[in-house]
Design an enzyme around this catalytic site. Structure first.
Site, mmCIF file in Angstrom:
data_model
loop_
_atom_site.group_PDB
_atom_site.id
_atom_site.type_symbol
_atom_site.label_atom_id
_atom_site.label_comp_id
_atom_site.label_asym_id
_atom_site.label_seq_id
_atom_site.Cartn_x
_atom_site.Cartn_y
_atom_site.Cartn_z
ATOM 1 C CG ASP A 288 -2.206 0.790 0.979
ATOM 2 O OD1 ASP A 288 -2.205 1.648 0.081
ATOM 3 O OD2 ASP A 288 -3.189 0.558 1.706
ATOM 4 C CD1 TRP A 289 0.226 5.830 -3.370
ATOM 5 C CD2 TRP A 289 -0.166 3.645 -3.502
ATOM 6 N NE1 TRP A 289 0.074 5.513 -4.706
ATOM 7 C CE2 TRP A 289 -0.167 4.177 -4.816
ATOM 8 C CE3 TRP A 289 -0.367 2.287 -3.344
ATOM 9 C CZ2 TRP A 289 -0.378 3.392 -5.950
ATOM 10 C CZ3 TRP A 289 -0.590 1.505 -4.471
ATOM 11 C CH2 TRP A 289 -0.589 2.054 -5.749
#
Length: 881
Positions: A288-289
């Site tokens: 995930d970012w």
């Protein structure tokens, strides 16, 4: 894995506790404070991809491409180029010399994020409330066409985690409901529909991301640890991931939080052990970012680092890209691991046909103008040009969006048959949420406010509205006598007549914790399970004035209704969930009787918050060190907990009323396959490509002469001096602190292993259950929801299981009065199994026992039961809960 360096065990070593630090990265040390019974057992090395026969051709073609890549090209495509360093939410590096392009990754849960000329679809929670497989699939097909039309290679969805364990969880609305089977079937259909357009789906977030606050590792605190026992992990939270992989999801995204003390992004048990060995995942795993961090993510199985930057993305630094190049040259990341991760990416791209005629990206997330910076984060040094071609991809997708919003509307109460309304009746519409936000539908970034119609939550999963069909406009189009009071306080109104009807709009919102809205930090930590803006008071005040009140609720999840649900004036209650752009006609079609409401709750609504255990109602708060969220309730969330403890909900999971009545009769159960204690073994694995390769020369790691670098853009090249230094370190015999349990020997398959989802025999159909559904009403057509729940046998050989568990569902077509249809549902081997933590396999605890298969239209309205041992069915039974 970075070279060994100086050991740091101070309070400044904030992210990871005691770890080893050097300029090239860091090593995570022992985990702390996790309860003893929750263990993230090391699983090394990463199982190779390519052994699923359905992927064999894609892998063979991918391997031929990867074999032609240089070291820097391989490390370039396994990472993003940086935040706002391209057109999309995420942009991979490329290897154009061998024909592999930059890939565009795009959110979100409601359509194409930060793009124009798109449809704002109802989100997952609304879609789940339809309980309609065909409609779930149709929405996904439309979404897939829009993502492809905009040139998005990888859709960052669907979300089946959070599963909805915590009712206040901020992103529950992105998923489909608080049940693993509802999530699984809706998620799998969403993957199937989107990927039919050649867009790669990303099932997320693996795993345990059940609240927003404190989920992320940051410079002052470790991310929350979701502590989950192995049986609960498999039977609840992993269940929809298995279905999603079986449906062919090309990508998986890890979660921000830790699981059992180990960060999800480098949790070898989750990625190597469960995902790539047990569930046989052949695609690629992405972070995930900004969840990527220094440590052993590569050898733990991560394949793609997004968006490429370090956790603080301001300096053009990365934990991979050039660092991964360094790790390969110094020998700390094996070449076979790099070749495997690179081949996984290329094979997935090939499998979905993106090497042929896939549209180029034609929009830019940072602007709706035609001309703009190509790389906004490199301003003022970014080149500029045409970044938005304004490609229209909506087509007729408003039709399916409206159908989802309409068929999700869940009627919870309709005393005196107040609904449907006559268009000539005087209507007083009260509440600011019946209209579009007066500041504009997109006035709040990422919908981070609760003003006007609540069509979606807030955060990265949203889209910009091209328009909103708001309820008040639709009501005015249909009714003759409408007065609107756009206020959340009871207005001064004329003395009502006995014929007046007040329609009161209330809301409850939530989203991602990147935004705080009215003191709610993503999760509903401030307003809790109450309506926002004093909505309960508004309903009570309206009920004191009017004798006929309809309450319309736009909400991300359950709210408490006890303050007003039993007031005599509150005749009707409609949960319209989150309708997206089609909030108007979807509602008026139900209000005025064009269609019967057919939605059913995708969660339970309790009388009070304390009806559920504190482990799910309380949000985990700040802690010195790592916050701990122990899933002590185990299997017992939502209706499972209520049933186990004999607690009646106000409105049960699966509940929903119609303008007509349905009867369920003539149930039959038919055995299809023989039920045994354990499933037959999975078919043998096909051979995998040979990923072994000598470490390349340092010349493959340096940039071409006189290459111009864009500031802050992430590149995979090292300087010549750094490349030579990395090689020299290896040649001098430096050693590296690999984690405990690390080995280079490929793992044997787990007992439950199999291709793309696990042992395929788990999905063998054991029984078909059929039932005749009749519209027994006289005046209204309608759709019935048929739900099947399993009750396990009793006995010493049967472990503790929930009283009933959803296993399948179907929705009928629109049945006219007197019309009937036969609905058939399936029970698979896995549906009748439990996870055995000793043998690490799915086991049917009593193959000869009496499984009671309940049929009804909600979890507390079960009319019929069929028995697996005798093959008999009977009706007129008292519901088991």
């Amino acid at each position: 894995m970075a070279p060994i360096g100086e050991t740091v065990c101070t309070g400044v070593a904030l992210l990871l506790g005691c770890f080893v630090v050097q300029s090239t990265g860091s090593y995570i040390g022992p985990r702390q404070r996790v309860p003893d019974e929750f263990v993230a057992k090391p699983q090394y090395p990463t199982p190779y991809g390519g052994w699923d026969p359905d992927w064999a051709d894609s892998y063979a073609r991918a391997k031929a491409i990867v074999d032609e890549m240089t070291l820097a090209e391989k490390t370039n495509i396994t990472s993003g180029t940086g935040f706002f360093m391209g057109r999309c939410n995420g942009n991979t590096g490329s290897a154009l010399r061998v024909g592999f392009p930059q890939l565009c990754l795009g959110d979100g849960a409601t359509g194409v994020n930060q793009a124009d000329n798109i449809t704002a679809f109802p989100p997952g929670i609304t879609t789940g409330a339809t309980w309609d497989k065909e409609l779930i699939y149709a929405r996904a097909v439309a979404m897939g066409k829009e993502f492809r039309g905009k040139g998005v290679n990888i859709w960052l969805g669907p979300s089946v985690g959070p599963l909805g364990r915590k009712p206040k969880g901020g992103r529950n609305w992105e998923g489909f409901g608080s049940d693993p089977v509802l999530q699984a079937k809706a998620g799998a259909l969403s993957i199937k529909g989107v990927q039919e357009s050649g867009v790669i789906a990303t099932i997320k977030h693996l795993i345990g991301n059940e609240q927003e606050m404190f989920r992320m590792y940051n410079p002052v605190q470790q991310g929350l640890s979701a502590n989950i026992d192995d049986r609960t992990l498999h039977e609840i939270y992993l269940w929809p991931f298995a279905d999603g992989l079986r449906a062919g999801s090309g990508a998986v995204m890890t979660a921000y939080n830790a699981v059992n003390g180990s960060a999800s992004v480098q949790n070898s048990y989750l990625i190597n052990g469960i995902l790539k060995n047990e569930l046989g995942f052949q695609g690629f795993v992405m972070s995930d970012w900004f969840s990527h961090m220094p440590g052993g993510s590569a050898i733990a199985g991560l394949d793609l680092n997004m968006p490429g930057d370090e956790q603080i993305p301001f300096f053009g630094k990365s934990y991979w890209m050039y660092e991964l190049t360094r790790f390969v040259l110094n020998g700390s990341v094996p070449m076979d691991r790099l070749n495997d991760m690179t081949t996984r990416l290329v094979a997935t791209w090939l499998k979905f046909g993106q090497d042929k005629d896939f549209p180029s990206t034609n929009f830019h997330i940072s602007t709706n103008e035609a001309i703009g910076d190509y790389y906004p984060a490199a301003w003022p040094f970014s080149p500029s040009g045409v970044v938005n071609e304004f490609v229209q991809v909506q087509n007729d997708h408003d039709v399916v969006a409206r159908q989802v919003a309409q068929d999700a509307i869940t009627m919870l109460k309709n005393n005196d048959n107040l609904l449907p309304l006559s268009t000539s009746r005087p209507l007083k519409v009260i509440g600011s949420h019946a209209q579009t936000n007066p500041d504009g539908p997109n006035a709040c970034p990422f919908r981070s406010c609760n003003k006007g119609v609540l069509g979606m939550g807030w955060g990265s999963g949203v889209v910009d509205y091209m328009y909103i069909d708001d309820p008040i406009s639709a009501i005015r189009r249909r009714a003759d006598n409408v007065e609107y009071y756009p206020t959340d306080r009871m207005p001064s109104v004329p003395e009502p007549t006995g014929d007046d009807v007040a329609i009161v709009f209330i809301t409850s919102d939530s989203g991602e914790n990147s935004f705080t809205v009215e003191w709610n930090h993503g999760d509903r930590n401030s307003d809790g399970l109450n309506a926002w803006h004093n909505g309960d008071r508004l309903v009570k005040d309206a009920s004191a004035k009017y004798s006929n009140v309809i309450v319309v609720v736009h909400t991300v999840g359950p709210i408490l209704v006890e303050e007003w649900i039993n007031l005599p004036s509150v005749k009707s209650v409609l949960f319209a969930h989150l309708p997206g752009q089609e909030a108007g006609d979807s509602l008026t079609n139900v209000l005025f009787g064009d269609v019967s409401p057919s939605g059913h709750l995708p969660y339970s609504i309790t009388y009070k918050e304390s009806d559920l255990p504190r482990s799910v109602t309380e949000l985990t708060g700040f802690a010195f060190g790592q916050p701990q969220d122990t899933f002590s309730e185990g299997l017992y969330i939502d209706y499972r907990y209520l049933n186990k403890n004999g607690i009646k909900p106000r409105f049960a999971f699966g509940y929903g009323l119609s303008y007509t009545d349905f009867t369920f009769t003539n149930a039959t159960i038919t055995p299809v396959n023989e039920l045994a204690a354990t499933p037959p073994p999975s078919p043998p694995r096909a051979p995998v490509p040979n990923y072994a390769q000598p470490i390349p020369s340092w010349e493959e790691a340096v940039p071409p002469t006189n290459f111009f670098k864009i500031p802050r853009y992430l590149y995979s090249w090292l300087s010549e001096s750094d490349a030579r230094r990395a090689v020299r370190s290896r040649e001098e015999g430096n050693t590296y602190p690999y984690p405990e349990g690390y080995t280079a020997e490929q793992p044997e398959p787990f007992p439950a292993s199999g291709p793309s989802g696990g042992n395929p025999r788990l999905w063998d159909v054991m029984f078909n259950v059929s039932v005749t559904v009749t519209n027994a009403g006289d005046t209204h057509a309608g759709k019935a929801s048929v739900q099947v729940y399993v009750q396990f046998p009793e006995g010493d050989d049967v472990p503790d299981t929930p009283v009933i568990q959803l296993r399948d569902f179907e929705k009928t077509t629109n049945l006219e009065p007197g019309e009937r249809t036969t609905v058939t549902l399936e029970l698979t081997r896995r549906d009748l199994s439990v996870w055995d933590v000793v043998t690490h396999n799915w086991v049917v605890p009593a193959p000869e026992g009496r499984y009671k298969i309940w049929i009804g239209d909600s979890s507390d309205r079960l009319f019929l039961a069929c028995y697996t041992d005798s093959g008999e069915c009977e009706g007129g039974l008292e519901s088991p809960v």
